[in-house]
Scaffold this motif. Structure first.
Motif, PDB file in Angstrom:
ATOM      1  N   TRP A  33       0.875  -1.168   0.000  1.00 55.36           N
ATOM      2  CA  TRP A  33       0.000   0.000   0.000  1.00 55.36           C
ATOM      3  C   TRP A  33       0.917   1.223   0.000  1.00 55.36           C
ATOM      4  N   SER A  34       1.242   1.789  -1.167  1.00 54.66           N
ATOM      5  CA  SER A  34       0.895   1.423  -2.519  1.00 54.66           C
ATOM      6  C   SER A  34       2.128   1.627  -3.403  1.00 54.66           C
TER       7      SER A  34
ATOM      8  N   ASP B 205      -2.570  -0.937  -5.095  1.00 54.08           N
ATOM      9  CA  ASP B 205      -3.471  -0.567  -4.002  1.00 54.08           C
ATOM     10  C   ASP B 205      -4.115   0.782  -4.320  1.00 54.08           C
TER      11      ASP B 205
ATOM     12  N   ILE C 113      -6.984  -3.215  -6.571  1.00 50.73           N
ATOM     13  CA  ILE C 113      -7.914  -3.212  -5.450  1.00 50.73           C
ATOM     14  C   ILE C 113      -9.189  -2.463  -5.826  1.00 50.73           C
TER      15      ILE C 113
END
Length: 661
Positions: free
Chosen positions: A293-294, A322, A359
């Motif tokens: 992340w990320s 992410d 995501i």
């Protein structure tokens, strides 16, 4: 208080923190009070006064209601109790095989002055005429599982079933639990909760599955109970009374499926026949995956790919993006400066042999200029409150609307949204925040009174909460099958329910970079596998915190033998790639990732077995050695497939350990 507010501003931003505070204030308006019911205030079925048989179902009228006991297979019975005796065909999100599809099953019904006995070749359900209590017996008359006071209900809605614990009984399953393998002696809640990174023995967390596996009599008796009720509930496995196990829910019907083994293998085979099988994944899903992340902007992603392929020459099959790839965290968008040409980036990654997983959260930013929000409003897909207002709650983009995935039309709408990502080459979808989570104090979610379609039955969030995430991944996967009918869909979920394995794989959520969490990975993955969710794995290295090179490497070595092998970490952590700690860790990590690829034929065979029979890829030793009592609580080593025993090093500075053979 000032410290908490300042931390909230740093974590969420001032506007989102304000939205969260407003959400908490609005919650007072929509709060519902859950009745606290004393056990003595429950009502019980009472004396059996009449019996009838219709096809595979035996109906027993009692003083306070009726049982409907349905024989689906020689080792599978469904038990229902209703005070009103109204047994309409049961609706279930967990069950995928309807009653009519089960082959005919021979059984007899024997009545005496003391009991009614429903008997197949493998299992007998004995109903005591005086009390209405149920006991399940094997073909030799030995007790498999018996009720204590039995089923009970309250007019306010709660239902409970209390059962006797056998002296040497062990319990497993219940989904994702931050505990050791044997769950006996504690009370567990079934209500998906975002723990905001979890600690050892924190409960509940992301993914609860109401499947309890019991093993006793020196391993000779194994069974499972699927409590088919989606309301908030609890499993008390001897915490309140040492010799009583209970399962309960705050509403809904008392309905459960009883599966007799006696072997764990036969239990799982029947369970996945009932709830759905794990699909075979595409081969690239068995490789090494890299996530954080990320990774952003696109130059950072390109450098990551070059580091794998050229700088450090470490095998890798997938790179994850992410939330920072999105424009203001708006789902199905790309940030115009960070990722100006996503199609070109993905094409370049494909050329180098990488797949791309992105995501997607359920929250849709409440922004009428945003095309997904516009479409959702036009198609009336968002959850509403009883007064007709749209539910609004803060997550990453700020205030959001949330699709009602329990409506078939909404699932179709959501699946079509995936087209925008599929058409530019996205290979897999990662559904997060779908407990569902809303920013706020621990456990914040939709208001209880939020309305849901529930596939035409209509109800509120108390009934829909536990299936929301599963219906989200269902919508994603059904959409991917329509958009790419010739490819195996890939969807990873943080939450789910019984039967989620037929749609998605999982991971063990937001873990900590700690040695005790490294150990905890094993019982978590094993218990998930005993609930049918075999395709799963941890965030290698830990999501929250800072992993040392030694901890990451030990985790990666263990991860070689997990179904999902993915490294992941959070926004505030330093780099956590196989080369991040230099030597000797880089060479060790490379060697073990290469081992993963040498094992691919073996692992794929294990996946095929799982697809066919429900056998987990990661198995507790008792799976193969059920008559060895020492294996019934052994949770620091495991079997991978049929032929590999894995005993990882799980302590700092360790170079040896004891292994049970």
């Amino acid at each position: 208080m000032i410290g908490l507010i300042w931390q909230g501003i740093k974590d969420l931003g001032l506007k989102t923190l304000w939205n969260s505070l407003q959400y908490q204030l609005r919650q007072r308006r929509y709060r519902t009070e859950t009745a606290i019911v004393a056990l003595e205030d429950y009502r019980r079925p009472g004396t059996v006064i009449d019996m009838s048989r219709d096809g595979r179902t035996v109906t027993l009228q009692t003083v306070s209601g009726a049982y409907a006991i349905t024989v689906l297979a020689p080792n599978l019975f469904r038990v229902r109790f209703r005070p009103d005796g109204d047994f309409a065909p049961p609706f279930s999100y967990a069950i995928t095989k309807p009653d009519a599809v089960w082959p005919p099953c021979d059984f007899t019904v024997v009545t005496t002055d003391a009991a009614v006995m429903i008997r197949t070749q493998r299992l007998t359900c004995r109903v005591d005429r005086e009390s209405g209590r149920l006991t399940f017996l094997d073909p030799h008359g030995n007790v498999i599982s018996e009720e204590a006071e039995g089923i009970a209900f309250h007019p306010a809605g709660p239902v409970v079933c209390r059962r006797r614990i056998q002296p040497d009984e062990h319990f497993y399953g219940l989904g994702e639990r931050a505990f050791g393998l044997d769950l006996r002696g504690r009370r567990y809640e079934t209500w998906h909760t975002d723990p905001q990174t979890y600690q050892l023995e924190q409960d509940p967390i992301h993914l609860c599955i109401p499947v309890l596996v019991g093993l006793h009599s020196q391993g000779q008796q194994g069974y499972a109970i699927l409590f088919d009720n989606t309301f908030r509930g609890h499993f008390d496995l001897g915490a309140t009374e040492q010799d009583v196990a209970s399962f309960e829910a705050e509403g809904g019907e008392m309905r459960y499926y009883f599966i007799y083994g006696p072997t764990l293998a036969s239990i799982l085979a029947r369970y996945v026949e009932l709830t759905g099988r794990t699909p075979l994944p595409p081969r690239w899903m068995l490789g090494y995956h890299q996530c954080r992340w990320s990774y952003y902007p696109d130059e950072r992603v390109r450098k990551l790919a070059a580091d794998f392929r050229h700088t450090y020459r470490v095998p890798c099959d997938a790179i994850y993006l992410d939330i920072h790839y999105m424009d203001g965290y708006r789902c199905f968008t790309w940030h115009p400066q960070r990722f100006p040409d996503p199609a070109g980036l993905i094409a370049d990654l494909h050329t180098q042999g990488f797949k791309v997983v992105v995501i997607i959260d359920p929250g849709i930013k409440a922004d009428h200029r945003y095309w997904v929000c516009q479409s959702g409003l036009e198609n009336d897909v968002f959850c509403k409150l009883p007064d007709g207002r749209l539910l609004r709650g803060p997550v990453w983009p700020g205030d959001c609307y949330f699709p009602d995935f329990t409506h078939p039309r909404v699932r179709t709408w959501w699946g079509e949204l995936c087209r925008s990502l599929v058409e530019i080459g996205v290979d897999g979808f990662w559904n997060d925040m779908n407990e569902p989570a809303v920013f706020g104090p621990l456990g914040t979610t939709f208001y209880d009174v939020t309305r849901h379609d529930l596939d035409g039955r209509s109800g509120d969030h108390r009934e829909a909460h536990n299936v929301y995430g599963m219906q989200m991944v269902r919508a994603t996967v059904e959409g991917l099958k329509r958009l790419r009918p010739d490819e195996r869909p890939v969807c990873i979920t943080r939450s789910g329910w019984a039967g989620v394995q037929r749609y998605a794989l999982g991971w063990t959520g937001d873990n900590e970079s700690k040695w005790d969490t490294l150990w905890l990975t094993m019982p978590m993955v094993m218990n998930l596998g005993l609930c049918g969710l075999a395709h799963t794995g941890p965030d290698i290295g830990g999501f929250n915190g800072v992993a040392s090179g030694e901890l990451f490497t030990r985790w990666l070595q263990m991860g070689v033998f997990f179904p999902l092998m993915r490294a992941h970490t959070n926004f505030h952590s330093p780099d956590q790639e196989p080369w991040s700690w230099g030597e000797p860790y880089l060479s060790i990590n490379r060697r073990f990732i290469e081992l993963r690829y040498r094992l691919l034929p073996y692992l794929y065979t294990a996946f095929w077995q799982c697809h066919q029979t429900g056998a987990p890829i990661v198995r507790p030793l008792m799976w193969a050695y059920q008559d060895d009592e020492a294996t019934h609580t052994l949770d620091d080593q495991f079997l991978c497939g049929d032929n590999l025993l894995v005993a990882p090093l799980i302590a700092a500075d360790a170079d040896r350990r004891t292994v049970y053979l």
